[in-house]
Enzyme design. Sequence first.
Site, PDB file in Angstrom:
ATOM      1  N   SER A  42     -16.723  46.730  52.805  1.00 17.29           N
ATOM      2  CA  SER A  42     -15.786  46.361  53.877  1.00 17.29           C
ATOM      3  C   SER A  42     -14.360  46.253  53.358  1.00 17.29           C
ATOM      4  O   SER A  42     -13.403  46.455  54.110  1.00 17.29           O
ATOM      5  CB  SER A  42     -16.185  45.012  54.488  1.00 17.29           C
ATOM      6  OG  SER A  42     -17.300  45.126  55.323  1.00 17.29           O
ATOM      7  N   ASP A  49     -12.427  45.520  64.121  1.00 17.54           N
ATOM      8  CA  ASP A  49     -13.138  44.502  63.348  1.00 17.54           C
ATOM      9  C   ASP A  49     -13.322  43.237  64.184  1.00 17.54           C
ATOM     10  O   ASP A  49     -13.448  43.308  65.397  1.00 17.54           O
ATOM     11  CB  ASP A  49     -12.350  44.212  62.058  1.00 17.54           C
ATOM     12  CG  ASP A  49     -13.248  43.930  60.881  1.00 17.54           C
ATOM     13  OD1 ASP A  49     -13.840  42.833  60.848  1.00 17.54           O
ATOM     14  OD2 ASP A  49     -13.379  44.779  59.987  1.00 17.54           O
ATOM     15  N   HIS A  54     -13.297  38.103  58.770  1.00 23.71           N
ATOM     16  CA  HIS A  54     -13.540  39.414  58.182  1.00 23.71           C
ATOM     17  C   HIS A  54     -12.386  40.380  58.448  1.00 23.71           C
ATOM     18  O   HIS A  54     -11.866  41.024  57.529  1.00 23.71           O
ATOM     19  CB  HIS A  54     -14.854  39.968  58.744  1.00 23.71           C
ATOM     20  CG  HIS A  54     -15.381  41.180  58.047  1.00 23.71           C
ATOM     21  ND1 HIS A  54     -15.020  42.461  58.406  1.00 23.71           N
ATOM     22  CD2 HIS A  54     -16.241  41.312  57.011  1.00 23.71           C
ATOM     23  CE1 HIS A  54     -15.645  43.329  57.632  1.00 23.71           C
ATOM     24  NE2 HIS A  54     -16.395  42.659  56.769  1.00 23.71           N
TER      25      HIS A  54
END
Length: 419
Positions: free
Chosen positions: A288, A92, A126
């Site tokens: 996600s 990620d 994220h």
Amino acid sequence: MGVLTPRTRTSGTRALQRAVGVLTITGMCLVTTPPAFADSGYDNPEFHLDSSSECEFGGNNIASTPWSLQRIILDQLREKATGKDVTVAVIDTGVDNSNKQLAGQMAPGGKDFVGSTDGTTDLEGHGTKVAGIIAAKPWPGTGFSGIAPGAKIMPLRYTGSGNKEKPGNSDTMVAAINHAVDQGADIINISSDTEDNKDPERLRAAIKNAVDAGKLVIAASGNDGAKTKPQKTYPASYDGVVAVAASDRNDERAFFSQWGDFVDIAAPGVGMVSTVPKGGQCSDDGTSFAAPYVAGVAALMMDRYPNWTAKQIIARMQETAERPTAKPDEYVGWGVVDPLAALSDSTEPGETPKLAAPQQAGASQVTPMEVTMGETDAERDRRIAIYVLGAGLLLVFVAGGSGIAVRDWRRKKSSSGLQ
């Protein structure tokens, strides 16, 4: 799609401002529109859903227990397993372990493929959210923690937005996947896909190598589900990858969740609370954050059933998922993952899921706690907009009624000769 970027949280008046915007749109168009989607450059990673919620890195924790955790009984779940001795590679934007709930949760082998760190730099937030959903430790003052707090996170930063860094792409994703295999990760979580759903041969080969090595590869299905036609995304669509769709509080597909015959299972992906860089928590939406929910459940199962293969783990997870019909569908796959049910049957499964009677909520003979968490930002905005609209209509009616009353009074006064 561009990488998700943090936003600064302001005072509560922002909710009213957004509500007024909703009211304006409602009054003019009488329809609502989905979130805007942004395009990125060639072969850049895509996250697809830029949440409208605001987020402050280093901010406060959220005291309440997220609905995605209220649907299960954590004490009973963790009596069965915590994910101990299981390593999950998070491919990620990096994982910032300065957040207290993630401190000490990193496994050896972390690496940065776009910078010079050990994978624990996260400028976007994220990857830190993804890691928190998997393995954040319980912490005083918050009801949020990861599904498998005993698991370890291998942070593999394959994309970033630093000034001196190259953007991530399928090449850096491939490098991260191969590194995760070489470093002995048990589970590989990928919460992004390739630009324009490209299917590069090198990525296909890396995924096949990971699956053949016995790794459990989990990927988000994508967030372009509002489109009328299904389309495959990569790496989620590759053989052997567990493609995870996002579900809402009703165990139905979230409107943005990508759909198609490649979807294997679903998990909560709306209003997902998790850790952010520099400390604190924020909520966000997207497949996600459904993918790491499944990764966390898989870590629990690997802890509880250490002799099962990756294929057996996912087969049992699919067989025990909550679904309305016996067969899988293109919206939620085999259904919404049920962590307790998946950990409650110790009979050894096959490597492919078996068709069975529909698995409804509560079929695991465990009654989840009542969901009492407050509304999401979007729900609050809609509620305030309704209040404002209702108040506006009421004022219109009152003004209209008063005008009629005054007019009638003047007529009577004029006809009676009164001044």
